[in-house]
Design a protein around this motif. Structure first.
Motif, short mmCIF file in Angstrom:
data_model
loop_
_atom_site.label_atom_id
_atom_site.label_comp_id
_atom_site.label_asym_id
_atom_site.label_seq_id
_atom_site.Cartn_x
_atom_site.Cartn_y
_atom_site.Cartn_z
N LYS A 164 0.84 -1.06 -0.32
CA LYS A 164 -0.34 -0.13 0.23
C LYS A 164 0.66 0.95 -0.23
N ASP A 211 1.08 -0.12 10.39
CA ASP A 211 -0.51 -0.39 9.65
C ASP A 211 -0.44 -1.13 9.15
N TYR A 212 -0.38 -2.12 8.20
CA TYR A 212 -0.55 -2.84 7.19
C TYR A 212 -0.54 -4.76 8.49
N ARG A 217 -3.63 -4.00 10.70
CA ARG A 217 -5.30 -4.43 10.02
C ARG A 217 -5.28 -6.13 9.97
N HIS A 218 -4.27 -6.40 9.91
CA HIS A 218 -4.54 -8.07 9.88
C HIS A 218 -3.58 -8.75 10.71
N SER A 250 3.23 3.98 13.09
CA SER A 250 1.76 4.69 11.98
C SER A 250 2.10 5.61 10.36
N ASP A 310 -4.77 7.44 11.46
CA ASP A 310 -6.12 7.08 11.26
C ASP A 310 -6.98 5.98 13.06
N ASP A 331 -9.54 4.87 13.64
CA ASP A 331 -9.53 3.30 13.78
C ASP A 331 -8.37 2.17 13.45
N LEU A 332 -7.30 2.68 13.17
CA LEU A 332 -6.52 1.83 13.48
C LEU A 332 -5.54 2.19 14.65
N LEU A 338 -7.31 -0.14 16.76
CA LEU A 338 -7.40 -1.80 16.67
C LEU A 338 -6.49 -2.04 17.42
#
Length: 205
Positions: free
Chosen positions: A17, A124-125, A128-129, A161, A165, A167-168, A171
């Motif tokens: 990304k 970040d990746y 997310r995962h 980061s 974000d 939201d991230l 998480l």
């Protein structure tokens, strides 16, 4: 179609990304459009011993189509084996031992390590995962007792980061809570990736 004047970056899927964003930004800036990106599966993050030969195969498959091929991996836990492959294949990789240092910068990352050696870093990746790559990838989802084994020496989770974000961050905080680790978030932006892409652009000129 042969593209001898183009540059190929063979990269880790966990950087896809950010690399695509930076390549597009450079192209918009000067219209060069001289860099292509191919990514290997990010799940190799959990199997670093497979990275060197995976990179070799991708490099060899593309050699006739590109004037320059660069490797979008740091050492990434290969213990120098990726460097050996790069030397044998005549390609160069991203600097440093892993993407965490690349994002944070060597000085800042060294400081973080000196402050607290038992730190788990998430980009970040990886945030997310987290469930797929960490919990499932390490077998914790099926065998919860492994969590204590894998993370017994960790005390802190740091989210490096790339983009703001909330939201991230939530998480990442959730991941820290799940693992019982103290949480910190540090905005790194793209860090050394920008310098690396500038160098790639210069090679493509």
């Amino acid at each position: 179609m042969d593209q001898p004047d183009r540059v190929l970056v063979v990269a880790c899927g966990a950087l896809a990304k950010e690399l695509r964003h930076l390549i597009a930004a450079f192209d918009q800036e000067d219209g060069s459009g001289g860099i292509d990106l191919e990514c290997l599966p990010a799940k190799l993050h959990n199997r670093p011993e497979l990275i060197p030969e995976s990179v070799r195969q991708r490099v060899r498959a593309a050699r006739d189509r590109y004037r320059t091929i660069l490797v979008g991996y740091a050492d990434c836990g290969t213990g120098g084996l990726l460097d050996k492959v790069c030397q044998e294949e005549g390609v160069e990789r991203l600097p440093g031992p892993h993407c965490y240092e690349l994002y944070a910068g060597t000085e800042a990352f060294t400081r973080l390590q000196d402050q607290e050696l038992g730190t788990l870093y998430l980009t970040d990746y990886l945030v997310r995962h987290f469930e797929r790559l960490i919990l499932e990838g390490l077998g914790i989802s099926d065998h919860p007792e492994l969590q204590a084994i894998y993370f017994k020496n960790y005390t802190r989770l740091v989210h490096l980061s790339q983009e703001p974000d909330p939201d991230l961050d939530r998480l990442a905080q959730k991941a820290a809570d799940l693992l019982g680790l103290r949480f910190e978030s540090i905005a790194t932006g793209y860090g050394g990736l920008i310098d690396a892409l500038v160098e790639i652009r210069e090679r493509a000129a």
